[in-house]
Every structure is written in C-alpha cells, then in structure tokens.
Design an enzyme around this catalytic site. Sequence first.
Site, mmCIF file in Angstrom:
data_model
loop_
_atom_site.group_PDB
_atom_site.id
_atom_site.type_symbol
_atom_site.label_atom_id
_atom_site.label_comp_id
_atom_site.label_asym_id
_atom_site.label_seq_id
_atom_site.Cartn_x
_atom_site.Cartn_y
_atom_site.Cartn_z
ATOM 1 N N ILE A 129 5.507 8.485 2.291
ATOM 2 C CA ILE A 129 6.474 8.458 1.187
ATOM 3 C C ILE A 129 7.278 9.754 1.208
ATOM 4 O O ILE A 129 8.483 9.764 0.951
ATOM 5 C CB ILE A 129 5.757 8.224 -0.165
ATOM 6 N N LYS A 155 -3.074 14.204 -8.600
ATOM 7 C CA LYS A 155 -3.787 14.436 -7.336
ATOM 8 C C LYS A 155 -3.716 15.931 -7.024
ATOM 9 O O LYS A 155 -2.623 16.481 -6.883
ATOM 10 C CB LYS A 155 -3.124 13.616 -6.223
ATOM 11 N N ALA A 192 -0.740 7.310 -2.438
ATOM 12 C CA ALA A 192 -1.056 8.740 -2.615
ATOM 13 C C ALA A 192 0.119 9.551 -2.085
ATOM 14 O O ALA A 192 0.732 9.186 -1.084
ATOM 15 C CB ALA A 192 -2.332 9.094 -1.867
ATOM 16 N N PRO A 212 -6.860 21.375 -0.668
ATOM 17 C CA PRO A 212 -6.172 21.365 -1.962
ATOM 18 C C PRO A 212 -4.682 21.632 -1.781
ATOM 19 O O PRO A 212 -4.272 22.240 -0.789
ATOM 20 C CB PRO A 212 -6.817 22.548 -2.691
ATOM 21 N N THR A 258 1.654 11.129 3.937
ATOM 22 C CA THR A 258 2.948 11.716 4.296
ATOM 23 C C THR A 258 4.113 10.736 4.369
ATOM 24 O O THR A 258 5.262 11.167 4.438
ATOM 25 C CB THR A 258 2.827 12.420 5.659
ATOM 26 N N VAL A 266 0.876 -1.179 0.000
ATOM 27 C CA VAL A 266 0.000 0.000 0.000
ATOM 28 C C VAL A 266 0.911 1.227 0.000
ATOM 29 O O VAL A 266 2.120 1.106 0.076
ATOM 30 C CB VAL A 266 -0.956 0.039 1.218
HETATM 31 P P1 FAD Z 1 7.775 -2.547 3.138
HETATM 32 O O1 FAD Z 1 6.972 -2.261 1.938
HETATM 33 O O2 FAD Z 1 7.152 -3.398 4.205
HETATM 34 O O3 FAD Z 1 9.113 -3.228 2.646
HETATM 35 C C1 FAD Z 1 9.946 -3.947 3.509
HETATM 36 C C2 FAD Z 1 10.999 -4.666 2.686
HETATM 37 O O4 FAD Z 1 11.902 -5.314 3.563
HETATM 38 C C3 FAD Z 1 10.428 -5.735 1.760
HETATM 39 O O5 FAD Z 1 11.122 -5.716 0.534
HETATM 40 C C4 FAD Z 1 10.749 -7.016 2.511
HETATM 41 O O6 FAD Z 1 10.872 -8.123 1.649
HETATM 42 C C5 FAD Z 1 12.090 -6.635 3.130
HETATM 43 N N1 FAD Z 1 12.454 -7.466 4.280
HETATM 44 C C6 FAD Z 1 11.878 -7.504 5.487
HETATM 45 N N2 FAD Z 1 12.490 -8.432 6.266
HETATM 46 C C7 FAD Z 1 13.481 -8.947 5.522
HETATM 47 C C8 FAD Z 1 14.448 -9.955 5.746
HETATM 48 N N3 FAD Z 1 14.532 -10.634 6.906
HETATM 49 N N4 FAD Z 1 15.299 -10.249 4.753
HETATM 50 C C9 FAD Z 1 15.256 -9.589 3.550
HETATM 51 N N5 FAD Z 1 14.338 -8.646 3.280
HETATM 52 C C10 FAD Z 1 13.470 -8.333 4.253
HETATM 53 N N6 FAD Z 1 2.276 6.257 2.421
HETATM 54 C C11 FAD Z 1 2.020 7.300 1.610
HETATM 55 O O7 FAD Z 1 2.900 8.140 1.386
HETATM 56 N N7 FAD Z 1 0.808 7.418 1.016
HETATM 57 C C12 FAD Z 1 -0.199 6.563 1.271
HETATM 58 O O8 FAD Z 1 -1.270 6.691 0.688
HETATM 59 C C13 FAD Z 1 0.022 5.512 2.196
HETATM 60 N N8 FAD Z 1 -0.958 4.629 2.531
HETATM 61 C C14 FAD Z 1 -0.706 3.684 3.486
HETATM 62 C C15 FAD Z 1 -1.750 2.877 3.962
HETATM 63 C C16 FAD Z 1 -1.512 1.960 4.989
HETATM 64 C C17 FAD Z 1 -2.630 1.159 5.539
HETATM 65 C C18 FAD Z 1 -0.213 1.786 5.499
HETATM 66 C C19 FAD Z 1 0.068 0.772 6.566
HETATM 67 C C20 FAD Z 1 0.815 2.544 5.005
HETATM 68 C C21 FAD Z 1 0.581 3.518 4.029
HETATM 69 N N9 FAD Z 1 1.593 4.352 3.577
HETATM 70 C C22 FAD Z 1 1.319 5.380 2.733
HETATM 71 C C23 FAD Z 1 2.958 4.100 3.990
HETATM 72 C C24 FAD Z 1 3.693 3.381 2.858
HETATM 73 O O9 FAD Z 1 3.019 2.187 2.546
HETATM 74 C C25 FAD Z 1 5.123 3.075 3.268
HETATM 75 O O10 FAD Z 1 5.734 4.236 3.769
HETATM 76 C C26 FAD Z 1 5.916 2.606 2.083
HETATM 77 O O11 FAD Z 1 5.261 1.571 1.417
HETATM 78 C C27 FAD Z 1 7.290 2.161 2.513
HETATM 79 O O12 FAD Z 1 7.269 0.893 3.078
HETATM 80 P P2 FAD Z 1 8.664 0.231 3.388
HETATM 81 O O13 FAD Z 1 9.451 0.160 2.140
HETATM 82 O O14 FAD Z 1 9.262 0.949 4.541
HETATM 83 O O15 FAD Z 1 8.269 -1.223 3.914
#
Ligand code: FAD
Length: 511
Positions: A348, A80, A52, A98, A346, A49
Amino acid sequence: MTGLRLDRIVIVGGGTAGWMAGAALGRFIVPGGTEVVLVESDEIGTIGVGEATIPPIQKFNHLLGIGEAEFLRATSGTFKLGIEFVDWGRPGDRYIHPFGRFGRDIAGIDFHQLYLRERQRRPLPPIDSFSIGAQAALAGRFTHPRADPSQPTHDIAYAYHFDATRYALFLRSFAERRGVVRREGRVVDVALNPQTGFVESILLADGTRIGGDLFIDCSGFRGLLIEQQLSTGFEDWSHWLPCDRAIAVPSENHGAPHPFTRSTAREAGWQWRIPLQHRTGNGHVYASAFLDDDRAEAILLANLEGAALGAARPLRFATGRRRLAWNRNVVALGLAAGFVEPLESTSIHLIQHGISMLLALMPDKDFAPTERDEYNRQMRASFEAVRDFIILHYKLTQRDDTEFWRYCREMSVPETLAQRMDLFLRRGRYLKGDNDLFTLNSWVAVMLGQNGWPSGYDPLTDALDPDKVGRQIDLARTAITGAVAEMPLHMDALRQMNATEPQPDDHVPAA
Ligand code: FAD
C-alpha cells in the site's frame, strides 16, 4: 502549456490502488479541470487482502484531509506500532521491529552503537527493551506521540491496520464526493493508437467506450493495460523470494486487538495476524515449491487464535516488478506494477509512493519522456530497496530445520543487499540510500532481532565515557517502562478518540 493539460484520466480498477488514486486525483487534479473516471467490475471483485500499513500512510490521509478518527471508524481500524517476528532467527526467537527509534543518541552517536559497546561490558536485555513503540505494543497500550522531545512518548511512531474492503469503500465515497466518476463494468477490449501505440480507449462489456489521455492501470496482478496490451515485461524476483502463494482467512478476535502485526515463521513461509476492531485477519504466505496447498491450509487453520469466520481463500502471486511502471500513456499502480510479499506491509505504501510521484511528474498531452523516465527510475529504485529489505529477513535466518529455510540461508542475494549486510556485520553501520524506505532503526531491529550481531562497534563511540553512557542506557529503559505504564490500553485509546463506532456486520472480506 494549458492547452496541453490532460482532459481525462481513466483509472482501470477499483481495489485499494484504484481508489487511493481516485481519492488523490479527486483532491488534487479534478479541481484543475481534468475529468477522472474510474472503471471497476463488481463481477471480478478485488483481492480483498492488504490490511497492514506503515507510518507514511498518515501523510496520505493528511494530504487528503482525512481525519484519523473518521478513518478508523469507517475501516474498523486499529493502531500498529510495529511487527512482532516469531521464530524467524531460530525457532523460539521473537523480536519486534517497531516504528520509531531505539533509545536516544548521545553526542551524535547512534544509540545502537552505544548499546553494542555496553553489551561488551555487561549483559543487556534485547534492544527492543529500549524502544517505546515495542514496549507499548507488548503491553497492549497506545498513545499518540507527544510534541515534547524530553518525553519518551515523543518517539512513538505508528501506522494502522484496517479492513481492506471498507478502506476501498471509504476512499470511493471520498473520491466521488470530489467529482471522480465511477463506471461499473468489465473492460473487454482496448484500442491502441496505430501510430504511437498509446491507449486511446477501453471498451466495456455493455458496449460503452471510454477514451482518455492518461490511463492508470490498477487492474491487479493481471495488468490489463500495462501487460496484456503493452507487453511491458516483468522482472521476476522469485529466486530471492520463493513464496508465491497465500491462503487467507478472517477469525474472531481473541481478546482485545493488539497494536501490532505478528509474523510467525512456518516450515515454508510465514503466517500473519492482523488485529482489527471487529475481527482478526490471518494468512499463510508460503512457497509452493516446498509446501503443498492442503498442508498450507492445515497449518493456517491449526494456528488461529479465534474461530475462523468463513472459508480460507487461496491466492497466487508472482514476486517482482513490471519492467516499466509507466509505459507510453499507461501508469501501473498496485499489484499491476509489481509485488513483494507483505512481510513488512509495503504494497500500500508503494501505491501511495506511486501516486505522489505521479502527482509530482504529471504529464501534459505531449507526454515528454523526461517525466516518464524519472518516474520509472524512482519507482524502480523504491521497489528494489523494499525487495532487499524483505530478502534480508530470509537470508539472515539461522534455521536449518526445513529445506525451505536451508534454501533461504544459502541463496545468493542481490549485490546491493550483500554489501549492506557486510557493512552492518562489521561495525553496525548503515548509510541511508536515496530511495530507502526502511532506514537505520529498521536495519537495527531486523539485524539484531535475527542474531546478526556486528563483530565490533563504531570507534567514534569510544569518545564517550562508558560509565556515563551505561547510566544513561539504564535511565532510558526506566523512563520507557514508566511512560508505557501510563499509556491507555489500545482499545481505550481508540474509544477516547471516538474511533470505534459500531460497524454493520460484514466479517468476511470480498472474494
Ligand atoms: P485488486 O484489489 O486486485 O483490484 C483490481 C481491480 O481491478 C478490481 O476492482 C477489479 O474489479 C478490477 N478489474 C480487473 N480486471 C478488470 C476488467 N477487465 N474490467 C474492469 N475492472 C477490472 N499490502 C499491504 O500494504 N499490506 C498488507 O498487509 C498486504 N497484505 C497482502 C497479502 C497478500 C496475500 C497479498 C497477495 C497482497 C497483500 N498486500 C498487502 C497487497 C495489497 O493487497 C495490494 O497492494 C492492494 O490490495 C492493491 O491491490 P490492487 O488494487 O492493485 O488490486
């Protein structure tokens, strides 16, 4: 100093955070001779997820040299212009927050002050009638901002919606083309230097050991390095932001995609609608102390505009931030660094900000505390500024129809926020703080949108002739209405810039 340059940076995680970091380091660090390795595990996957954004993402793309049409095509992205908030102040209310400003200042006086005074003389429509972004959003139209400041379209500001899975893939290909090395595998062990406590290497399940000088923890909520290894600690903000779960499901588009996100308040949280070219992202963010999972799912599914594409996916989260975003030789980005619910999109941005700060404060092998401390100070302040702005939406509600909303109305808020609310509620004043991401127009949008009317206006406004100002306010509105009518429809704008290349069908984001 060159002898101290980092030889290798290891990024752990390949979600949005990992690949944004990978792309930026590929662009700016690899050419200088530092190797960058990114480890990710397909078996674990990403959160899938996060679709936006807010306008500064344009700067990120621009710095990397990513073209807008290419980016939108690759991610099935849309424009957007802001967020529509439905039922937040009271059931039945709606307003748009906006991007871009409301009206035009006159003789150095902010438009909203003129609006507040004029409203004491005669009834005026809601303030978003004076925002070209809000009016274009509601009309389903889009155009890029014009350079000519005499045109209302000069005031357009925008961000994107995009498919999170496709975004990570897009950035991966960008980063790999710039020399970032991807390693598939699950990290099963981490070796720390016994003297310094710095991370020396990670061990993958296949037995490969990868050493590095700097480790960027992008492993998501688990915080594999920053928390599981370094026990950095977490500052919990759930007493101010009690939502701790979400359930997400994509659905078929119902009509042309809207150029805005919608957030609809529900009985113990809120529901998002994020329109992409090929599908709509939906989710229900809720507080488990006030609503059970089955009901949360039922509310979401009952309120989709198009047919669901796949099963709804539950997510759990903790709201707060890691006490140190940079601890020893580990910098946490993305969910590993902290999380504030996505009400104003926020997260991203905070990743992007963390990357910019890291590039600005890139350490040498000696890891001088000065750079680390400044990084931590900046990130802490940025997270707290976002936190306060999100809490504002809850605190300002007049809803008393459920226990959840009564809790939000009555809860105490951080002192920093309480002071700002008081300041605004007296005379509509807002003074920008150093780390504010949301500035005057955002405060005006949310405060007035949720019926937080100031009791007065700034007395400096009285230096201007009310009749002249009244005429200019009316002219501003007419000019906006005329300019919006001439804009292309949102999808036409995307087509005209060749941003709608058909994508292979993959409706369901990765689990
Ligand atoms: P993740 O996507 O969880 O990636 C983690 C990575 O680490 C994966 O590649 C996984 O495979 C790897 N990993 C984990 N453990 C290991 C391991 N042991 N060995 C090797 N690899 C490992 N943000 C916005 O800006 N706009 C939005 O509209 C928005 N909507 C959201 C809605 C929800 C409900 C939530 C929960 C979050 C939302 N966010 C939004 C936040 C956004 O989803 C995250 O900030 C963004 O996706 C970054 O995630 P990440 O890369 O930190 O983590």
